[in-house]
Design an enzyme around this catalytic site. Structure first.
Site, PDB file in Angstrom:
ATOM      1  N   GLY A 119     -18.114  -4.505  22.831  1.00  0.00           N
ATOM      2  CA  GLY A 119     -17.976  -3.953  21.459  1.00  0.00           C
ATOM      3  C   GLY A 119     -19.323  -3.877  20.568  1.00  0.00           C
ATOM      4  CB  ALA A 120     -22.068  -6.041  20.633  1.00  0.00           C
ATOM      5  N   GLY A 121     -22.406  -2.715  21.516  1.00  0.00           N
ATOM      6  CA  GLY A 121     -23.506  -2.038  21.956  1.00  0.00           C
ATOM      7  C   GLY A 121     -24.692  -2.251  22.839  1.00  0.00           C
ATOM      8  CB  SER A 123     -25.288  -2.499  28.068  1.00  0.00           C
ATOM      9  OG  SER A 123     -25.438  -1.063  27.822  1.00  0.00           O
ATOM     10  CB  SER A 124     -20.373  -6.141  27.286  1.00  0.00           C
ATOM     11  OG  SER A 124     -19.563  -5.324  26.986  1.00  0.00           O
ATOM     12  CG  ASP A 171     -25.348   1.638  28.760  1.00  0.00           C
ATOM     13  OD1 ASP A 171     -26.344   2.125  27.919  1.00  0.00           O
ATOM     14  OD2 ASP A 171     -24.468   1.724  28.484  1.00  0.00           O
TER      15      ASP A 171
HETATM   16  C1  GLA Z   1     -23.908   4.191  25.561  1.00  0.00           C
HETATM   17  C2  GLA Z   1     -23.790   4.901  26.899  1.00  0.00           C
HETATM   18  C3  GLA Z   1     -25.045   5.467  27.235  1.00  0.00           C
HETATM   19  C4  GLA Z   1     -26.071   6.210  26.175  1.00  0.00           C
HETATM   20  C5  GLA Z   1     -25.885   5.553  24.868  1.00  0.00           C
HETATM   21  C6  GLA Z   1     -26.249   6.302  23.699  1.00  0.00           C
HETATM   22  O1  GLA Z   1     -24.489   3.069  25.555  1.00  0.00           O
HETATM   23  O2  GLA Z   1     -23.358   4.164  27.706  1.00  0.00           O
HETATM   24  O3  GLA Z   1     -24.944   6.054  28.563  1.00  0.00           O
HETATM   25  O4  GLA Z   1     -25.596   7.558  26.118  1.00  0.00           O
HETATM   26  O5  GLA Z   1     -24.436   5.011  24.436  1.00  0.00           O
HETATM   27  O6  GLA Z   1     -27.719   6.506  23.701  1.00  0.00           O
END
Ligand code: GLA
Length: 361
Positions: A119-121, A123-124, A171
């Site tokens: 939930g942090a952005g 990419s877990s 990601d």
């Molecule tokens: C998430 C998605 C990615 C990308 C970003 C926005 O991380 O998993 O594919 O679209 O948002 O850049």
């Protein structure tokens, strides 16, 4: 080492009794919501990530235990799998997609642990998909496919088809192809990936929690993707990579603002690559600020908590700060000049190596 006799006439092969696959999370320096529009991004893998320890199991299923939750799921192999709910869908999805791609898996007991927050952005989710796929292949004694881009595409199908977030490839590519001390300039139209040295010298890149979790499947992410698809169809283009500013007059709101963001964000990626090449970190900071403003004002994916965090970082002397990943909450990325004080909740981040097996016993 235990012996594996799956290869019949080709003789015995040695299969590890226990192994661990590791996949890192990522920070996206710039280039947000461009991947699913055939655009450009500049992510880097980070050191925190997800570990999946695997042991062979005689039963024809995969039993996975999430250590932080104390929960376990059992997924039959060669079965008729269906989407369910929660984290177990990552395991079902990894098994389902690997089998659909023709890999003959074997029974395995998996233990999942993570030091990248969800939930942090950061990419877990992709880290989990990649670590699961690497572990399931290795424990079945299947050599990893040479093509990591194809592997990233398979991991992304886990996210799209099983977890329900219609994300792009950003990601998974960052987690699989990450390199120490480099960001990756990814061109999603050609899938060309070019490492770019990330030399920050005495400056630091940090992430700071906004205090608000984000969930791609539950946020406005899928809606944004759908809006881009509508704009593309309306303009009659193959992808928004071909859109130009003159096209904006032909689009109704808010599609015109979404497309403007995509066009300008692609340009900011190459401007950031150039700024890094001339070691102009102040310019990188301004580009991060511009990316954030665009995500907030044109893409409408900021939140009150994210805005407050960005404002606090700017007041504290950051050269640039922006939301990361899909937006709608999560952590904020900031670039701090040498003389800036590190905020109490900031975590320095550096570019690290991509996913790998950590070794077998
Ligand atoms: C998430 C998605 C990615 C990308 C970003 C926005 O991380 O998993 O594919 O679209 O948002 O850049």
């Amino acid at each position: 080492m235990a012996l594996c006799r799956r290869h019949g006439d080709r003789g015995d092969c040695v299969s590890p009794a226990r192994l661990t696959a590791f996949a890192p999370g990522r920070v996206n320096l710039i280039g947000e919501h461009t991947d699913y529009n055939d655009g450009l991004s500049l992510p880097f893998a980070i050191q925190p990530g997800v570990r999946v320890a695997a042991e062979p199991r005689d039963v024809h299923d995969v039993v996975a235990r999430a250590l932080d939750r104390g929960e376990e799921v059992s997924v039959p192999l060669s079965g008729n799998l269906r989407r369910g709910d929660g984290w177990a869908d990552f395991v079902r999805g990894a098994v389902g997609e690997l089998e659909a791609a023709g890999f003959e898996l074997r029974g395995a007991q998996l233990e999942i642990s993570a030091d990248v927050p969800d939930g942090a952005g950061l990419s877990s989710s992709a880290a989990l998909e990649v670590a699961l796929c690497l572990a399931l292949l290795a424990i079945a004694d299947i050599p990893e496919p040479d093509d990591r881009v194809a592997l990233a595409q398979m991991c992304s199908r886990v996210e799209n088809n099983w977890v329900g977030a219609h994300t792009g490839l950003l990601d998974q590519l960052a987690s699989l192809l990450g390199q120490a001390e480099h960001a990756l300039r990814i061109d999603f139209r050609t899938l060309e990936v070019r490492p770019v040295p990330l030399r920050t010298g005495a400056w630091s890149l940090v992430t700071v929690p906004s205090g608000e979790r984000h969930s791609l499947a539950a946020s406005g992410y899928n809606e944004r993707r759908h809006e881009c698809e509508r704009a593309r169809a309306e303009l009659g283009l193959d992808s928004l990579r071909e859109a130009c500013l003159d096209d904006l007059d032909r689009l109704p709101g808010p599609l015109d603002r979404r497309v403007r963001h995509v066009i300008e964000e692609n340009a900011r990626v190459d401007a950031t690559v150039e700024a890094l090449e001339r070691r102009d970190l102040a310019a990188v900071g301004s580009l991060l600020d511009a990316s954030h403003a665009s995500l907030r004002d044109l893409y409408d994916c900021s939140t009150e908590a994210v805005e407050q965090t960005v404002a606090r970082l700017a007041q504290g002397g950051a050269a640039g700060a922006r939301m990361m990943g899909g937006g709608f909450g999560g952590h904020v990325l900031a670039l701090l000049p040498p003389d800036a004080r590190l905020p109490h909740d900031a975590r320095p981040v550096a570019a690290a190596a991509g996913a790998r097996l950590l070794g077998s016993e």
